[in-house]
Design a protein around this motif. Structure first.
Motif, PDB file in Angstrom:
ATOM      1  N   GLU A 106       2.605   1.762   3.272  1.00  0.00           N
ATOM      2  CA  GLU A 106       3.670   0.698   3.377  1.00  0.00           C
ATOM      3  C   GLU A 106       4.785   1.141   2.603  1.00  0.00           C
ATOM      4  O   GLU A 106       6.024   0.936   3.191  1.00  0.00           O
ATOM      5  CB  GLU A 106       3.285  -0.924   2.981  1.00  0.00           C
ATOM      6  CG  GLU A 106       2.276  -1.317   4.095  1.00  0.00           C
ATOM      7  CD  GLU A 106       1.381  -2.450   3.497  1.00  0.00           C
ATOM      8  OE1 GLU A 106       0.881  -3.186   4.314  1.00  0.00           O
ATOM      9  OE2 GLU A 106       1.475  -2.912   2.390  1.00  0.00           O
ATOM     10  N   ARG A 107       4.860   1.402   1.448  1.00  0.00           N
ATOM     11  CA  ARG A 107       5.720   1.951   0.735  1.00  0.00           C
ATOM     12  C   ARG A 107       6.462   3.219   1.628  1.00  0.00           C
ATOM     13  O   ARG A 107       7.845   3.480   1.207  1.00  0.00           O
ATOM     14  CB  ARG A 107       5.354   2.325  -0.785  1.00  0.00           C
ATOM     15  CG  ARG A 107       5.037   1.399  -1.479  1.00  0.00           C
ATOM     16  CD  ARG A 107       4.455   1.438  -2.985  1.00  0.00           C
ATOM     17  NE  ARG A 107       4.236   0.474  -3.720  1.00  0.00           N
ATOM     18  CZ  ARG A 107       5.243  -0.372  -4.066  1.00  0.00           C
ATOM     19  NH1 ARG A 107       6.574  -0.459  -4.006  1.00  0.00           N
ATOM     20  NH2 ARG A 107       4.834  -1.684  -4.946  1.00  0.00           N
ATOM     21  N   ARG A 108       5.730   4.134   2.121  1.00  0.00           N
ATOM     22  CA  ARG A 108       6.425   5.073   2.878  1.00  0.00           C
ATOM     23  C   ARG A 108       7.240   4.654   3.852  1.00  0.00           C
ATOM     24  O   ARG A 108       8.236   5.248   4.237  1.00  0.00           O
ATOM     25  CB  ARG A 108       5.451   6.239   3.133  1.00  0.00           C
ATOM     26  CG  ARG A 108       4.658   7.160   2.113  1.00  0.00           C
ATOM     27  CD  ARG A 108       3.979   8.343   2.574  1.00  0.00           C
ATOM     28  NE  ARG A 108       2.673   7.677   3.199  1.00  0.00           N
ATOM     29  CZ  ARG A 108       1.593   7.486   2.496  1.00  0.00           C
ATOM     30  NH1 ARG A 108       1.672   7.799   1.262  1.00  0.00           N
ATOM     31  NH2 ARG A 108       0.478   7.092   3.273  1.00  0.00           N
ATOM     32  N   ARG A 109       6.573   3.715   4.556  1.00  0.00           N
ATOM     33  CA  ARG A 109       7.411   3.217   5.957  1.00  0.00           C
ATOM     34  C   ARG A 109       8.752   2.443   5.474  1.00  0.00           C
ATOM     35  O   ARG A 109       9.602   2.632   5.739  1.00  0.00           O
ATOM     36  CB  ARG A 109       6.533   2.417   6.544  1.00  0.00           C
ATOM     37  CG  ARG A 109       5.420   2.796   7.347  1.00  0.00           C
ATOM     38  CD  ARG A 109       4.405   1.960   7.774  1.00  0.00           C
ATOM     39  NE  ARG A 109       5.350   1.198   9.058  1.00  0.00           N
ATOM     40  CZ  ARG A 109       4.826   0.419   9.586  1.00  0.00           C
ATOM     41  NH1 ARG A 109       3.685  -0.046   9.345  1.00  0.00           N
ATOM     42  NH2 ARG A 109       5.463  -0.227  10.722  1.00  0.00           N
ATOM     43  N   ASP A 161       8.447  -1.015  15.865  1.00  0.00           N
ATOM     44  CA  ASP A 161       7.366  -0.286  14.963  1.00  0.00           C
ATOM     45  C   ASP A 161       7.902  -0.440  13.411  1.00  0.00           C
ATOM     46  O   ASP A 161       7.969   0.462  12.886  1.00  0.00           O
ATOM     47  CB  ASP A 161       7.301   1.359  15.200  1.00  0.00           C
ATOM     48  CG  ASP A 161       6.168   1.888  14.569  1.00  0.00           C
ATOM     49  OD1 ASP A 161       5.105   1.017  14.034  1.00  0.00           O
ATOM     50  OD2 ASP A 161       6.143   3.011  14.034  1.00  0.00           O
ATOM     51  N   GLY A 162       8.435  -1.741  13.146  1.00  0.00           N
ATOM     52  CA  GLY A 162       8.903  -1.846  11.848  1.00  0.00           C
ATOM     53  C   GLY A 162       7.877  -2.537  10.866  1.00  0.00           C
ATOM     54  O   GLY A 162       6.786  -2.730  11.306  1.00  0.00           O
ATOM     55  N   LEU A 163       8.094  -2.648   9.677  1.00  0.00           N
ATOM     56  CA  LEU A 163       7.391  -3.112   8.721  1.00  0.00           C
ATOM     57  C   LEU A 163       7.615  -4.594   8.619  1.00  0.00           C
ATOM     58  O   LEU A 163       8.945  -4.670   7.914  1.00  0.00           O
ATOM     59  CB  LEU A 163       7.417  -2.224   7.415  1.00  0.00           C
ATOM     60  CG  LEU A 163       6.628  -2.691   6.198  1.00  0.00           C
ATOM     61  CD1 LEU A 163       5.119  -2.592   6.428  1.00  0.00           C
ATOM     62  CD2 LEU A 163       6.956  -1.990   4.874  1.00  0.00           C
ATOM     63  N   LEU A 164       6.779  -5.556   8.483  1.00  0.00           N
ATOM     64  CA  LEU A 164       7.131  -7.026   8.202  1.00  0.00           C
ATOM     65  C   LEU A 164       6.844  -7.297   7.109  1.00  0.00           C
ATOM     66  O   LEU A 164       5.795  -7.132   6.583  1.00  0.00           O
ATOM     67  CB  LEU A 164       6.093  -7.943   9.511  1.00  0.00           C
ATOM     68  CG  LEU A 164       6.407  -9.322   9.289  1.00  0.00           C
ATOM     69  CD1 LEU A 164       7.890  -9.749   9.146  1.00  0.00           C
ATOM     70  CD2 LEU A 164       5.411 -10.127  10.286  1.00  0.00           C
ATOM     71  N   ILE A 165       7.774  -7.903   6.045  1.00  0.00           N
ATOM     72  CA  ILE A 165       7.560  -8.156   4.705  1.00  0.00           C
ATOM     73  C   ILE A 165       7.774  -9.764   4.762  1.00  0.00           C
ATOM     74  O   ILE A 165       8.855 -10.310   5.164  1.00  0.00           O
ATOM     75  CB  ILE A 165       8.509  -7.463   3.890  1.00  0.00           C
ATOM     76  CG1 ILE A 165       8.015  -6.002   4.119  1.00  0.00           C
ATOM     77  CG2 ILE A 165       8.324  -7.727   2.582  1.00  0.00           C
ATOM     78  CD1 ILE A 165       9.014  -4.990   3.339  1.00  0.00           C
ATOM     79  N   ASP A 166       7.200 -10.365   3.776  1.00  0.00           N
ATOM     80  CA  ASP A 166       7.280 -11.860   3.642  1.00  0.00           C
ATOM     81  C   ASP A 166       7.842 -11.843   2.070  1.00  0.00           C
ATOM     82  O   ASP A 166       6.832 -11.758   1.076  1.00  0.00           O
ATOM     83  CB  ASP A 166       6.073 -12.490   3.719  1.00  0.00           C
ATOM     84  CG  ASP A 166       6.318 -14.055   3.367  1.00  0.00           C
ATOM     85  OD1 ASP A 166       7.400 -14.430   2.824  1.00  0.00           O
ATOM     86  OD2 ASP A 166       5.049 -15.032   3.645  1.00  0.00           O
ATOM     87  N   VAL A 210       3.105  -8.352   5.786  1.00  0.00           N
ATOM     88  CA  VAL A 210       2.353  -9.262   6.735  1.00  0.00           C
ATOM     89  C   VAL A 210       1.523  -8.568   7.600  1.00  0.00           C
ATOM     90  O   VAL A 210       2.238  -7.759   8.340  1.00  0.00           O
ATOM     91  CB  VAL A 210       3.090 -10.188   7.680  1.00  0.00           C
ATOM     92  CG1 VAL A 210       2.163 -11.206   8.287  1.00  0.00           C
ATOM     93  CG2 VAL A 210       3.987 -11.079   6.580  1.00  0.00           C
ATOM     94  N   PRO A 211       0.032  -8.360   7.430  1.00  0.00           N
ATOM     95  CA  PRO A 211      -0.606  -7.406   8.577  1.00  0.00           C
ATOM     96  C   PRO A 211      -0.808  -8.271   9.824  1.00  0.00           C
ATOM     97  O   PRO A 211      -0.447  -9.461   9.974  1.00  0.00           O
ATOM     98  CB  PRO A 211      -2.080  -7.418   7.715  1.00  0.00           C
ATOM     99  CG  PRO A 211      -1.992  -8.699   6.775  1.00  0.00           C
ATOM    100  CD  PRO A 211      -0.561  -9.102   6.498  1.00  0.00           C
ATOM    101  N   THR A 214       0.686  -1.311   0.008  1.00  0.00           N
ATOM    102  CA  THR A 214       0.088   0.006   0.127  1.00  0.00           C
ATOM    103  C   THR A 214       0.713   1.442   0.087  1.00  0.00           C
ATOM    104  O   THR A 214       2.031   1.116   0.167  1.00  0.00           O
ATOM    105  CB  THR A 214      -0.975  -0.022   1.384  1.00  0.00           C
ATOM    106  OG1 THR A 214      -0.217   0.074   2.319  1.00  0.00           O
ATOM    107  CG2 THR A 214      -1.666  -1.233   1.513  1.00  0.00           C
ATOM    108  N   GLY A 215       0.131   2.345  -0.013  1.00  0.00           N
ATOM    109  CA  GLY A 215       0.948   3.495  -0.176  1.00  0.00           C
ATOM    110  C   GLY A 215       1.852   3.811   1.081  1.00  0.00           C
ATOM    111  O   GLY A 215       2.848   4.058   1.176  1.00  0.00           O
TER     112      GLY A 215
END
Length: 324
Positions: free
Chosen positions: A72-75, A113-118, A125-126, A69-70
């Motif tokens: 998520e890309r900013r994060r 407060d990180g962004l978890l990516i698979d 990953v929400p 999402t927008g």
């Protein structure tokens, strides 16, 4: 006919946590601050020889392609560091080892407060709606799978009537994430774009069946080097249509890599779901799914039948979450 799926000796599953700043040493965090039942599993996985590794990289992570999402890309753009959480183990340890790795990654992401990516699903990953952390039971529907939906640029569907499916064959839907379970991805090619939801629902039912059968096979044959599956699956409708005759799905191996499956929607013979080996790997990387032999209509005719049935899989746990 049988399709032989080789089982690798070891299988790796990776998760990435993109962070702006890591306020602690990962060695002090894992496993002691991993919550719930996964703390012991993480501690055991870190023992020699380790099957779980957690690596802090003080540099941004810039993947080639993700579906985000927008926000998520900013994060991700703001993140100047990342943590790699990886598990490498024999397939018989599925799905528990992958769940443990994702539980560790979830805990790290929540703490900083990180962004978890698979990377296997090419998505973030929400948070799980069933649990604040990683659920104890395994359900494929808990974001272990995503779908890549593509439409050919020279789409044949009439713009004034996109529901006129007889003139449209531009759709291709491909799974992302089945490789984590030592399975080929599945793809449906050559359907009408109006059938995108139905095509995804059908592929989801096929994926649930393949994963359930794979995990059952690994439980019964933990040292197996391959798994033979039928090329004709019978998918049982559920819900109010339980008891209706099973819906037939043909799985067809192919010799091409997923990137070389050809243009979707070629006219002529019925398009089928294909499985293609990566060049030189000796492994199937994609299964192409389609109508069973003897079906005389088009892919769109077949999907119209599927759309009239409830093919949603009952997403029950395939096995205890932390079983070896």
């Amino acid at each position: 006919m049988k399709i032989v799926l080789p089982l690798p000796a070891m299988l790796t599953s990776l998760f990435v946590v993109a962070v702006e700043h890591l306020p602690f040493d990962v060695d002090t965090f894992v496993p002691w601050r991993v919550p719930g039942p996964y703390r012991k599993a993480a501690r055991d996985a870190l023992d020699a020889p380790p099957s779980l590794t957690v690596t802090h990289v003080p540099a941004p992570w810039r993947p080639a392609s993700l579906t985000l999402t927008g926000d998520e890309r900013r994060r991700l753009r703001r993140a100047g560091q990342h943590v790699l959480v990886s598990t490498t183990a024999p397939p018989r340890r599925l799905p528990g080892n992958a769940q443990t790795a994702r539980a560790v990654a979830r805990a790290l992401a929540r703490q900083c407060d990180g962004l978890l990516i698979d990377p296997s699903t090419a998505s973030a990953v929400p948070a799980c709606p069933r649990s604040p952390g990683e659920p104890e039971d395994f359900r494929l529907g808990d974001d272990w799978l995503t779908w890549d939906v593509q439409m050919r640029d020279d789409a044949t569907c009439p713009p004034w009537d996109p529901s006129e499916t007889a003139a449209c064959d531009c759709l291709r839907v491909t799974s992302r994430g089945l490789r984590r379970f030592a399975l080929p991805e599945i793809t449906l090619d050559g359907a009408a774009c109006a059938h995108s939801l139905c095509a995804t629902a059908l592929l989801r039912s096929v994926a649930h069946r393949l994963v359930a059968d794979q995990l059952a096979h690994l439980r019964a044959h933990p040292l197996a080097s391959c798994h033979e599956i039928d090329d004709l699956l019978r998918i049982q409708p559920s819900g109010a249509l339980r008891g209706v005759p099973p819906f037939g799905v043909r799985l067809t191996p192919c010799d091409a890599d997923l990137a070389d499956l050809g243009e979707p929607g070629s006219s002529g013979a019925i398009r089928r779901l294909k499985v293609g080996p990566a060049p030189g790997s000796g492994r199937l990387t994609c299964l192409k799914v389609g109508p069973p032999s003897g079906f005389t209509g088009s892919v769109n005719d077949w999907l119209r039948v599927a759309g009239s049935l409830d093919l949603t899989s009952a997403d029950h746990p395939a096995r205890p979450a932390l079983a070896a």
